[in-house]
Motif scaffolding. Structure first.
Motif, PDB file in Angstrom:
ATOM      1  N   SER A  16      -2.693 -10.834   4.767  1.00 43.92           N
ATOM      2  CA  SER A  16      -2.862 -10.865   3.303  1.00 43.92           C
ATOM      3  C   SER A  16      -4.264 -10.450   2.888  1.00 43.92           C
ATOM      4  N   VAL A  17      -5.278 -10.869   3.657  1.00 44.52           N
ATOM      5  CA  VAL A  17      -6.648 -10.529   3.274  1.00 44.52           C
ATOM      6  C   VAL A  17      -6.904  -9.031   3.455  1.00 44.52           C
ATOM      7  N   PHE A  18      -6.352  -8.449   4.516  1.00 44.14           N
ATOM      8  CA  PHE A  18      -6.496  -6.999   4.691  1.00 44.14           C
ATOM      9  C   PHE A  18      -5.740  -6.246   3.601  1.00 44.14           C
ATOM     10  N   GLY A  19      -4.519  -6.703   3.313  1.00 43.59           N
ATOM     11  CA  GLY A  19      -3.740  -6.064   2.257  1.00 43.59           C
ATOM     12  C   GLY A  19      -4.392  -6.201   0.903  1.00 43.59           C
ATOM     13  N   TYR A  20      -4.935  -7.386   0.617  1.00 44.25           N
ATOM     14  CA  TYR A  20      -5.594  -7.631  -0.674  1.00 44.25           C
ATOM     15  C   TYR A  20      -6.808  -6.718  -0.850  1.00 44.25           C
ATOM     16  N   ASN A  21      -7.654  -6.635   0.181  1.00 44.92           N
ATOM     17  CA  ASN A  21      -8.844  -5.791   0.074  1.00 44.92           C
ATOM     18  C   ASN A  21      -8.476  -4.314  -0.069  1.00 44.92           C
TER      19      ASN A  21
END
Length: 233
Positions: A199-204
Motif C-alpha cells: 500500500s505504501v509503494f502504491g500510495y507513493n
C-alpha cells in the motif's frame, strides 16, 4: 544429521495452522486486514487505470483544441465533454465568459475585463474540482498505510498477553508452552506488514502521478486563460 538440520532450518511455516491456533481476537484482526488489503489493491489498480485514462484524454483534447483558431467560438461537441478535466475547465471558462457578457449587455456595462475576470474565476473553481478528482480515494490508501501496522501490533500484543496468561494458568512457562501462542501472535504483525508494504509503494506511486497531473492541469489552466484573454481583446 546435517541433512536433518537443513530440513528443519528451511521448513516452511504452515500459515494456516498458525492461523487456526490464533485466538479469536487475532483471527478477527487478520480477517479485517485481509479485507483492507483487498480494498487497497482494488483502489490502487482502479486509481492507476483512472489516472492513466484521464491523462490520455487530456492530451488528446489539448491537441484537438490546439488545432482550433478561435477558442471562444468552439462547437458544442468540444464544450460538453465534462468527463475530460481539460474540457471541464474550458467549458466552465466559456460559460462564465459569455454569461458575464450577457449580463453586462443587459445592464449596459459590458466590458472585456469583467468577462475575463469571470472566466478566470471559473477556471480556478474547475481547477480545484478536478484536483479533488485526481486525489479521490488517496485518503483511504494513506489510512491503510498508517493503520495496518498498528492493527497488526495490537493483535501481536494481545496474542502475547494471552500466551503468557495461559502459561501462568498451566504453571509452566517453557518454550514448548509459549511458542505456539507467540507464533500465532506474530502472525498478526506479519499480516499488518503484508497489507501496509504494498500500500505504501502504491500510495507513493499514485500520489506522484496525481501531483504531476495537477501540475499539468495548472499549466493548461494558465494557457487557457492567456488564450481567452488574447482572443477577447
Amino acid at each position: 544429521m546435517p541433512f536433518s538440520f537443513s530440513s528443519q532450518l528451511f521448513s516452511v511455516v504452515n500459515v494456516w495452522d498458525v492461523f487456526l491456533i490464533t485466538d479469536r481476537v487475532g483471527q478477527a484482526v487478520i480477517v479485517l486486514l485481509a479485507i483492507f488489503s483487498i480494498f487497497a489493491w482494488a483502489v490502487m489498480l482502479g486509481k492507476h487505470s483512472e489516472l492513466k485514462k484521464l491523462r490520455e484524454l487530456n492530451f488528446a483534447f489539448e491537441r484537438k483544441i490546439g488545432q482550433e483558431r478561435h477558442i471562444l467560438e468552439l462547437p458544442e461537441n468540444l464544450k460538453s465533454r465534462r468527463d475530460i478535466p481539460y474540457a471541464d475547465l474550458l467549458a466552465d471558462a466559456l460559460e462564465a465568459y459569455w454569461r458575464a457578457a450577457a449580463i453586462g449587455k443587459e445592464k449596459g456595462d459590458d466590458n472585456v475585463r469583467s468577462r475575463l475576470e469571470h472566466a478566470e474565476n471559473a477556471i480556478q473553481r474547475a481547477l480545484a474540482r478536478q484536483t479533488l478528482r485526481y486525489e479521490a480515494s488517496m485518503i483511504f490508501l494513506a489510512s491503510v498505510v498508517s493503520g495496518a501496522p498498528f492493527m497488526g501490533l495490537f493483535g501481536t500484543v494481545w496474542g502475547v498477553m494471552e500466551a503468557f496468561t495461559a502459561a501462568a494458568e498451566q504453571g509452566s512457562a517453557t518454550i514448548v508452552t509459549l511458542a505456539p501462542g507467540v507464533a500465532a501472535a506474530l502472525l498478526t504483525t506479519i499480516a499488518g506488514l503484508v497489507v501496509a508494504i504494498p500500500s505504501v509503494f502504491g500510495y507513493n506511486f499514485l500520489l506522484g502521478n496525481a501531483k504531476t497531473m495537477i501540475t499539468e492541469l495548472e499549466n493548461y489552466a494558465s494557457t487557457l486563460a492567456d488564450r481567452i484573454e488574447l482572443e477577447a481583446k
